[in-house]
Design a protein around this motif. Structure first.
Motif, PDB file in Angstrom:
ATOM      1  N   VAL A 267       0.851  -1.189   0.000  1.00  0.00           N
ATOM      2  CA  VAL A 267       0.000   0.000   0.000  1.00  0.00           C
ATOM      3  C   VAL A 267       0.891   1.245   0.000  1.00  0.00           C
ATOM      4  O   VAL A 267       1.798   1.376   0.831  1.00  0.00           O
ATOM      5  N   VAL A 268       0.629   2.164  -0.932  1.00  0.00           N
ATOM      6  CA  VAL A 268       1.427   3.391  -1.031  1.00  0.00           C
ATOM      7  C   VAL A 268       0.849   4.449  -0.092  1.00  0.00           C
ATOM      8  O   VAL A 268      -0.339   4.800  -0.177  1.00  0.00           O
ATOM      9  N   LEU A 269       1.700   4.960   0.810  1.00  0.00           N
ATOM     10  CA  LEU A 269       1.278   6.000   1.749  1.00  0.00           C
ATOM     11  C   LEU A 269       1.576   7.382   1.162  1.00  0.00           C
ATOM     12  O   LEU A 269       2.612   7.591   0.534  1.00  0.00           O
ATOM     13  N   THR A 270       0.667   8.316   1.386  1.00  0.00           N
ATOM     14  CA  THR A 270       0.895   9.703   0.954  1.00  0.00           C
ATOM     15  C   THR A 270       1.094  10.640   2.131  1.00  0.00           C
ATOM     16  O   THR A 270       1.553  11.763   1.965  1.00  0.00           O
ATOM     17  N   GLU A 271       0.766  10.177   3.339  1.00  0.00           N
ATOM     18  CA  GLU A 271       0.970  11.000   4.541  1.00  0.00           C
ATOM     19  C   GLU A 271       1.034  10.078   5.746  1.00  0.00           C
ATOM     20  O   GLU A 271       0.242   9.139   5.871  1.00  0.00           O
ATOM     21  N   LEU A 272       1.985  10.358   6.643  1.00  0.00           N
ATOM     22  CA  LEU A 272       2.134   9.557   7.858  1.00  0.00           C
ATOM     23  C   LEU A 272       2.697  10.462   8.943  1.00  0.00           C
ATOM     24  O   LEU A 272       3.856  10.870   8.869  1.00  0.00           O
TER      25      LEU A 272
END
Length: 297
Positions: A267-272
């Motif tokens: 899963v590609v994260l865009t904000e963490l």
């Protein structure tokens, strides 16, 4: 040190401050948060004797503010930068303060330099100051007596980004030298960056109090992915609690754990984040009953 015990203020049937108890410790910056009308300013006014409490006590350096000899030499206060006399120059405001406290005239020059007001600006009448300049003057007045405690209500209001960074450095240095700072602000990011401890007040009562690290740890992690549903399913499969917070997910796990689960499931994260977003979410959840139009203040 500031110590508040059972502080209460009522106006008729309205209880503006309700049994507030906390301590602000030396060497630490304590952030005081709450929506408009939650009771922050009333608490601060009671601490420095401007509003009498209906019940409870507030002491600074183990005494009531009114009992401190020459209180400006012990406690620096900024509650309203716009309350300065508009017809006096900035230098005159500080000079009168210095005379009242029995300080030498050169102390005025020292503080003007500390807060970055030039000689030309210092000679200008306060009515011609921008809000940011009034804040700098108010901070100078609070520091004039070389106090051990600072009580500041919205000191960053009106400051530009460079001014906010300057104030942050100033307060951090003050605390690192053993000073006590109680700082009220609606700028949650600034509080998150600078504060060591947090007090959150809503409807006149404390709804959260502790170290920033502990309170934000309970707030969890904020994450956003290209496919939030897929990420949520992967986290739930690992036994991790997930809450839908609009475009983001609120996750009861450390960011590193969330990142590892996302990687394992492609899963590609865009904000963490676990910083300001966590503080904002925590603040809004704790003070939802007090919020006005969803804006923190």
């Amino acid at each position: 040190m500031i110590e508040v015990n059972g502080l209460t203020r009522t106006y008729g049937a309205h209880r503006a401050v309700d049994n507030v108890t906390f301590r602000a410790e030396p060497g630490r910056i304590t952030g005081f948060l709450g929506p408009n009308g939650a009771g922050k300013s009333t608490c601060m006014r009671m601490m420095v004797g401007l509003t009498p409490p209906t019940a409870g006590t507030a002491t600074i350096l183990d005494r009531r503010y009114a009992d401190l000899p020459n209180p400006g030499r012990h406690v620096g206060v900024l509650l309203d930068a716009s309350a300065q006399h508009p017809g006096r120059s900035g230098r005159e405001v500080l000079t009168l303060g210095a005379r009242t406290m029995g300080l030498p005239r050169q102390r005025v020059d020292e503080l003007l330099e500390v807060v970055g007001l030039t000689d030309v600006e210092a000679k200008r009448q306060v009515r011609n100051y921008s809000l940011g300049m009034r804040q700098r003057l108010g901070i100078a007045h609070a520091l004039l007596g070389d106090p051990r405690v600072l009580i500041l209500d919205e000191p960053a209001n009106g400051l530009d980004p460079a001014g906010i960074r300057w104030m942050r450095s100033l307060l951090r240095g003050f605390a690192d030298e053993g000073g006590t700072v109680l700082l009220s602000s609606h700028l949650l990011h600034e509080i998150e960056v600078i504060a060591d401890d947090l007090i959150v007040i809503g409807r006149g009562r404390i709804v959260a109090h502790g170290t920033k690290q502990d309170l934000l740890a309970t707030a969890g992690t904020s994450v956003m992915a290209i496919d939030n549903d897929r990420l949520a399913a992967a986290l739930l499969a690992e036994g991790i609690s997930v809450e839908d917070a609009g475009r983001r997910l609120r996750v009861d796990a450390e960011p590193v754990v969330v990142g590892r689960v996302a990687l394992a499931h492609g899963v590609v994260l865009t904000e963490l984040t676990s910083g300001s977003a966590g503080l904002e979410d925590m603040f809004l959840q704790l003070t939802a009953a007090d919020a006005r139009e969803g804006v923190a203040a």
